[in-house]
Design an enzyme around this catalytic site. Structure first.
Site, short mmCIF file in Angstrom:
data_model
loop_
_atom_site.label_atom_id
_atom_site.label_comp_id
_atom_site.label_asym_id
_atom_site.label_seq_id
_atom_site.Cartn_x
_atom_site.Cartn_y
_atom_site.Cartn_z
N ASN A 192 0.89 -1.17 0.00
CA ASN A 192 0.00 0.00 0.00
C ASN A 192 0.92 1.21 0.00
OD1 ASN A 192 -1.40 2.35 0.89
ND2 ASN A 192 -3.06 1.07 1.66
N GLU A 206 -3.79 1.67 -3.10
CA GLU A 206 -3.93 3.11 -2.80
C GLU A 206 -2.99 3.93 -3.68
OE1 GLU A 206 -4.94 5.90 1.09
OE2 GLU A 206 -3.95 3.98 1.41
N TYR A 240 -7.76 -3.83 -2.18
CA TYR A 240 -7.65 -2.77 -1.17
C TYR A 240 -9.01 -2.66 -0.47
CZ TYR A 240 -7.16 2.02 0.68
OH TYR A 240 -7.13 3.13 1.49
N ASP A 276 -4.02 -4.80 1.01
CA ASP A 276 -4.35 -4.16 2.28
C ASP A 276 -5.77 -4.59 2.64
OD1 ASP A 276 -4.94 -2.55 4.41
OD2 ASP A 276 -4.62 -0.64 3.36
N ASN A 307 -6.97 -4.23 5.68
CA ASN A 307 -7.42 -3.29 6.72
C ASN A 307 -8.05 -4.00 7.92
OD1 ASN A 307 -6.92 -0.43 6.64
ND2 ASN A 307 -7.90 -0.41 4.63
N ASP A 324 2.69 4.70 5.16
CA ASP A 324 2.48 4.19 6.52
C ASP A 324 2.43 2.66 6.54
OD1 ASP A 324 0.14 4.45 5.06
OD2 ASP A 324 -1.05 5.29 6.68
N HIS A 325 2.41 2.05 5.36
CA HIS A 325 2.49 0.59 5.23
C HIS A 325 3.88 0.21 4.73
CE1 HIS A 325 -1.98 -0.26 5.25
NE2 HIS A 325 -1.98 1.04 5.00
#
Length: 264
Positions: free
Chosen positions: A11, A38, A109, A151, A153, A254-255
């Site tokens: 991501n 993303e 995603y 991702d 989540n 951030d991933h």
């Protein structure tokens, strides 16, 4: 000679903003295939040139302006581009391809789901649960050996988060999400490659919030990114790694990337 295949998933949180670190990953790791989530860019202005220069001439893109978006960049041929609307609203959150070695590769995603874990108070949370339910129904129908990455989540295990107790009511680790993901896993007998090679309760995170001033010191991570394989394909996986150092690269996502290797 045995054939090997190396697949990375990341991501990237805007491929254009972080094209330098994407290039660094490709030069250092040299995966055969890179799955991005993303990407945050329409197909027409996706930064294809760098990928072509490094040999990633096979490209399947599914984007929109500023939000969401997925892409598969490959050095090996791929075909049968699927774009399933598991969000049921047209957002580009999935692409799937068939590889020449016979297995399918799916890049997904999953929606984050907002901040309140209640579909009545927060429609985004309901959309997330419905997304996973559609993935579950799809998983039940699979006949071809498949690798699904991306991702999700959702951090399903206690050792997938920095504090199970403190995150029980936080979206991504709530019992209802964990149960939904377990249902999807059972629907196809998916093998969680991450936890095959890094067994629980060993610490395993792939995401750290930008809000932390020192992400490494606080280490408040979650395992939101996953690689799952059909049982027959999972048996051919030889390694799986989490590239935590990438979280400290210049202007990081951030991933961090995940990498799996197969031998056929």
């Amino acid at each position: 000679m045995n054939d090997r295949l190396k697949i990375a998933s990341w991501n990237i949180n805007s491929v254009r903003a972080r094209i330098d670190i994407v290039e660094r990953l490709l030069r250092e790791e040299e995966p055969d295939i890179l799955c991005l989530q993303e990407t945050k860019v329409v197909n027409d202005i996706f930064p294809t040139a760098m990928f072509h220069q490094l040999g990633y001439t096979h490209q399947v893109l599914h984007g929109q302006p500023m939000h969401h978006g997925v892409a598969i960049l490959s050095r090996v041929p791929m075909r049968e581009d699927d774009r399933l609307d598991w969000q049921a609203n047209g957002e580009p959150r999935h692409i799937g391809v068939q590889l020449e070695n016979g297995f399918r590769l799916e890049n997904v995603y999953v929606p984050a789901g907002g901040d309140i874990p209640d579909r009545t108070l927060n429609p985004k949370f309901g959309q997330k649960l419905d997304f996973v339910e559609r993935m579950t129904r799809w998983s039940e129908t699979l006949k071809t050996p498949t690798l699904i990455v991306g991702d999700f989540n959702i951090a399903p295990l206690e050792s997938d988060v920095w504090s199970h107790k403190q995150l029980l009511d936080v979206v991504s680790h709530t019992p209802i999400e964990v149960e939904a993901l377990a249902g999807m896993q059972a629907a196809h007998g998916w093998v969680d490659l991450g936890r095959t090679f890094i067994p629980a309760p060993e610490r395993y995170y792939s995401w750290w919030s930008y809000r932390a001033k020192d992400w490494a010191a606080s280490d408040r991570g979650r395992r939101l990114d996953h690689m799952w394989a059909s049982p027959q394909l999972a048996a051919q996986a030889t390694t799986h790694r989490v590239l935590e150092p990438c979280r400290s690269w210049t202007r990081p996502s951030d991933h961090v990337p995940l990498i799996v290797e197969f031998e056929f």
